[in-house]
Design a protein around this motif. Structure first.
Motif: not given
Length: 66
Positions: A37-47
């Protein structure tokens, strides 16, 4: 992810000897579901890239049980 799976194998073996196969299998499934579920983060940044790598390591740990 693969390295996390390889390095977590002894931990899963020890857990299976201490808690039993069924309880360890339940923990494996729970950890795998949570980390997937943690793979949902969908932003493109270094973080986001660092978090994706961390989540891949966490997601690889349950594979060591299989």
């Amino acid at each position: 992810m693969l390295l996390a799976a390889i390095f977590s194998m002894p931990l899963w073996q020890r857990a299976a000897m201490g808690f039993g196969d069924y309880q360890t299998w339940l923990a494996f499934n729970f950890l795998n579901a949570i980390t997937t579920i943690l793979f949902i983060v969908g932003q493109t940044s270094t973080l986001a890239i660092v978090l994706t790598i961390c989540f891949a390591i966490l997601n690889g740990a349950p594979i060591g049980r299989a």
